[in-house]
Design an enzyme around this catalytic site. Structure first.
Site, PDB file in Angstrom:
ATOM      1  N   GLU A   1      68.422  80.114  74.031  1.00  0.00           N
ATOM      2  CA  GLU A   1      68.732  80.064  72.421  1.00  0.00           C
ATOM      3  C   GLU A   1      70.220  80.504  72.249  1.00  0.00           C
ATOM      4  O   GLU A   1      70.626  81.506  72.700  1.00  0.00           O
ATOM      5  CB  GLU A   1      68.092  80.990  71.569  1.00  0.00           C
TER       6      GLU A   1
ATOM      7  N   HIS B   1      64.404  75.408  64.762  1.00  0.00           N
ATOM      8  CA  HIS B   1      63.710  76.216  63.556  1.00  0.00           C
ATOM      9  C   HIS B   1      64.250  75.608  62.206  1.00  0.00           C
ATOM     10  O   HIS B   1      63.882  76.207  61.313  1.00  0.00           O
ATOM     11  CB  HIS B   1      63.596  77.383  63.773  1.00  0.00           C
TER      12      HIS B   1
END
Length: 755
Positions: free
Chosen positions: A655, A684
């Protein structure tokens, strides 16, 4: 002797995931804000009544949330970054959580060493207007249901700031917030609150000594309000801070007696006579009933130090499901030793009765011992698994040859190879396939044919987009841990055992109850189907042993190390079978590696040693030609980069999008030598990243790393997104990569200035 009981928080998603469903309906435009808030209020009220009916004396309230409790307190305190201040109300709240119209969301990371994710506050020196009205309204509603039993839960300032991105000094930041907390305490006092819980789990961190002065001055200011304060800590022991934390001007202090060494500190230093000790003795993070004889022995030791104490779960019960009694499909011997939130309320009350009444103590002890004896007869030891474990040698953990020597033998790809993390959208159609198969409405042949059709369509989409390394999409998998547990011996699964991971994301962690083994291949069939449909390399997709154990409810009778090694042996067999099926690339994901770190650094080495070894045990069987990938997300890596390198994965994807490239910089500044998948956009968030944004993200990567070390991918799996978001986002990612490849090619072809 009457012993008081209390709670520190409760599951907040609803027994039937009402809040999750309401959120998704609201985001999808199918309901309005008032409907969403009404459902949240109904779930809160139901939770309060459940705790009241269990006989809890002090009930923690105010921990309900539409997305995340840390975000709630950030908004209430006015910690709102400039990029969100033109928005207001619920629109701003969800923009901070999920992003909006090119505005990046707050960073998301793990809450201490749990699998819950919180949104990281950003304190840049200026605060927005404070507003506690929603919290005070909740307190008022709770008082109408619970009366004086209602005890507001407030996230403490030291913890909030310790977990924030703070541009100014820590002490200055505390000073900014202190008056706002004092105002809140004054309003709670005026509302007739008899006590308030202030949660400060940051006091168990190893660096808590550094904010001793700030803590002392803050709680002195709080004490001046005249409202009794219950200071709550959990997840570990206080350590060397015990002596001064217990002297803070508060009326009660809660300690976690299920983790760490708080019992040793209590025996060594005693406890102040003018304070109530909150005894966190029912483990809020596992799902096993108490071994009552052990727990009562611990409580007798505590009683020898202080008689002024209350009993409660070790932390909020948000980390366990609602009710084990609902799990009618589990074998009775197993179900009878499970304890979810409602059972843990009963256990707190049972302990209070057992300490107060000798007859009750003997009766409960006998009942407990019988249940565990029946379970142990139902669940015998698997001697074959233990023979495998005990015969492991050093060579079982070592890949050969080394990374630099095996690299040239592996699949050859263009610079900046593109791929995804593994999963693709789990549409309603896909979910319905699994439901129909489970109900018997589809035969196994029909179900597999339908899944194969989803795989074929997914591959067609990936090839049209132009990705270099493909995945099969994981349509047969409900969850990256559950799917494997369902095919391994020693795992059990619930129907209603949901817990919140973040926002509307809920998971059902498997229960590891016995020795783990693999009776048959788990992923090979789908891999073969997928690879037969494309000439491009296809990744075999596995979940790593550390993530499986950290995202499950593990056994309490053997070490996590032994459980991880048992899982690793099963995965090792799967890696070998994937290779035999032709896999050139095998990905073994470990997103939960860091979250298992103990909260005190002196305990890191033991955990990291067995965690790294478990991964290596899974993958060391791979041939030099097989490229091993792993994936990690929403963690900080800089301080464990050597351990990550010791995993000896050929490629790690990370990430990087929400952290403003900080994660990438951490690993590169540490001299990481293997390949890195640069997570170039945030999956997300529903926002589709424009090509220009991805180009800039990639350029940041190239500025930190040699091109030959960089892969290009989203920052996590695409399971929760919709195809109409996924396809354009991946197209933009591939187009950005094409632009960068052209620029790199032009630089290579250009004559040097000296020619």
């Amino acid at each position: 002797m009457t012993i008081q009981t209390e709670t520190l928080g409760y599951p907040r998603i609803g027994k039937k995931r009402e809040v999750k469903k309401a959120l998704e309906a609201f985001w999808g435009g199918k309901s309005d804000e008032e409907t969403l808030l009404q459902i949240l209020r109904e779930v809160e009220t139901s939770n309060w009544k459940t705790q009241l009916e269990a006989g809890i004396d002090r009930i923690g309230i105010g921990d309900g949330s539409l997305y995340d409790l840390v975000l709630d307190w950030s908004v209430r305190l006015g910690i709102i970054p400039d990029r969100f201040r033109h928005l207001s109300g619920i629109d701003r709240y969800f923009a901070m959580a999920r992003g909006k119209d090119g505005i990046p969301a707050l960073e998301m990371t793990k809450w201490f060493d749990t699998n819950y994710h919180y949104l990281v506050p950003e304190l840049d020196g200026t605060l927005h207007t404070q507003d506690f009205s929603d919290f005070l309204a909740t307190v008022e509603r709770a008082q109408t249901v619970l009366g004086d039993r209602a005890v507001p839960i407030v996230l403490g300032p030291l913890t909030l700031l310790r977990l924030s991105r703070v541009d100014l000094g820590f002490d200055d930041a505390v000073g900014q917030l202190r008056d706002r907390y004092v105002t809140l305490l004054e309003e709670l006092k005026n509302a007739g609150v008899s006590e308030v819980q202030i949660h400060e789990p940051a006091l168990v961190f190893g660096d808590a000594e550094t904010f001793k002065t700030a803590t002392a001055s803050t709680y002195a200011a709080f004490a001046a309000v005249g409202l009794p304060i219950h200071l709550v800590t959990y997840f570990d022991d206080l350590g060397t801070t015990y002596s001064w934390v217990t002297q803070l001007p508060v009326s009660a202090i809660s300690l976690d007696f299920t983790r760490g060494r708080n019992l040793d500190w209590l025996k060594q230093h005693g406890f102040p006579a003018d304070k109530r000790l909150g005894v966190g003795i029912v483990d809020a993070r596992n799902i096993w009933k108490l071994r009552l004889e052990t727990t009562l022995s611990t409580l007798e030791t505590i009683q020898s130090v202080t008689s002024n104490f209350s009993l409660h779960p070790s932390a909020s019960l948000q980390f366990v499901p609602y009710d084990a009694a609902l799990e009618k499909e589990l074998p009775e011997p197993l179900r009878n030793v499970l304890s979810f939130a409602e059972q843990k309320l009963d256990e707190v009350a049972l302990l209070a009765r057992s300490l107060a009444e000798d007859d009750a103590r003997h009766r409960h002890l006998n009942d407990s011992q019988k249940l565990w004896a029946i379970f142990e007869e139902f669940n015998p030891i698997n001697s074959g698994v233990w023979e495998q474990l005990n015969s492991l040698t050093e060579s079982d953990f070592q890949r050969s040859p080394s990374y630099s020597l095996r690299l040239s033998k592996q699949v050859q790809l263009p610079p900046l190879p593109t791929t995804t993390i593994g999963s693709f959208p789990q549409t309603q159609e896909v979910r319905q396939l699994r439901v129909k198969y489970k109900r018997g409405e589809l035969s196994e042949t029909e179900y597999r044919a339908a899944i194969d059709a989803q795989i074929a369509e997914c591959i067609k989409i990936q090839e049209a987009i132009g990705l270099d390394v493909l995945v099969h999409g994981e349509f047969e998998r409900t969850d990256m841990v559950e799917y494997f547990g369902q095919q391994l011996e020693g795992f059990a699964f619930t129907v209603h055992g949901w817990v919140q991971s973040y926002g509307s994301r809920c998971v059902r962690p498997p229960i590891i109850y016995g020795d783990v083994s693999r009776p048959h291949p788990m992923t090979v069939r789908e891999y073969k189907v997928a690879q037969s449909l494309t000439e491009k390399p296809m990744k075999g997709m596995l979940t790593g042993p550390v993530t499986i154990i950290n995202w499950s409810f593990p056994r309490a009778d053997i070490s996590r190390r032994d459980q991880a090694f048992q899982i690793a042996l099963a995965l090792r067999e799967e890696v070998a079978d994937l290779e035999a099926a032709g896999a050139q690339i095998v990905q073994v994901d470990e997103p939960a590696l860091r979250e298992g770190l103990p909260l005190k650094t002196e305990r890191w080495s033991e955990y990291l040693t067995w965690a790294v070894d478990a991964f290596r045990l899974s993958t060391a069987i791979a041939r030099p030609q097989t490229q091993v990938h792993t994936h990690m997300c929403y963690s900080e890596f800089g301080d464990i980069i050597r351990d990550i390198e010791n995993l000896d994965a050929d490629v790690i994807s990370i990430e990087n999008s929400r952290s403003n490239n900080r994660t990438l910089k951490e690993v590169t500044e540490a001299g990481y030598s293997h390949q890195i998948g640069n997570g170039v956009y945030d999956v997300h968030s529903p926002i589709v990243p424009p090509t220009e944004q991805v180009v800039q993200q990639l350029k940041s990567g190239i500025a930190n790393l040699p091109t030959e070390q960089i892969w290009v991918n989203p920052d996590c799996g695409l399971k929760t997104r919709h195809w109409e978001e996924v396809i354009p986002a991946l197209k933009n990612m591939v187009e950005a990569t094409r632009i960068l490849r052209q620029e790199l090619s032009s630089e290579t072809d250009s004559p040097s200035q000296d020619s």
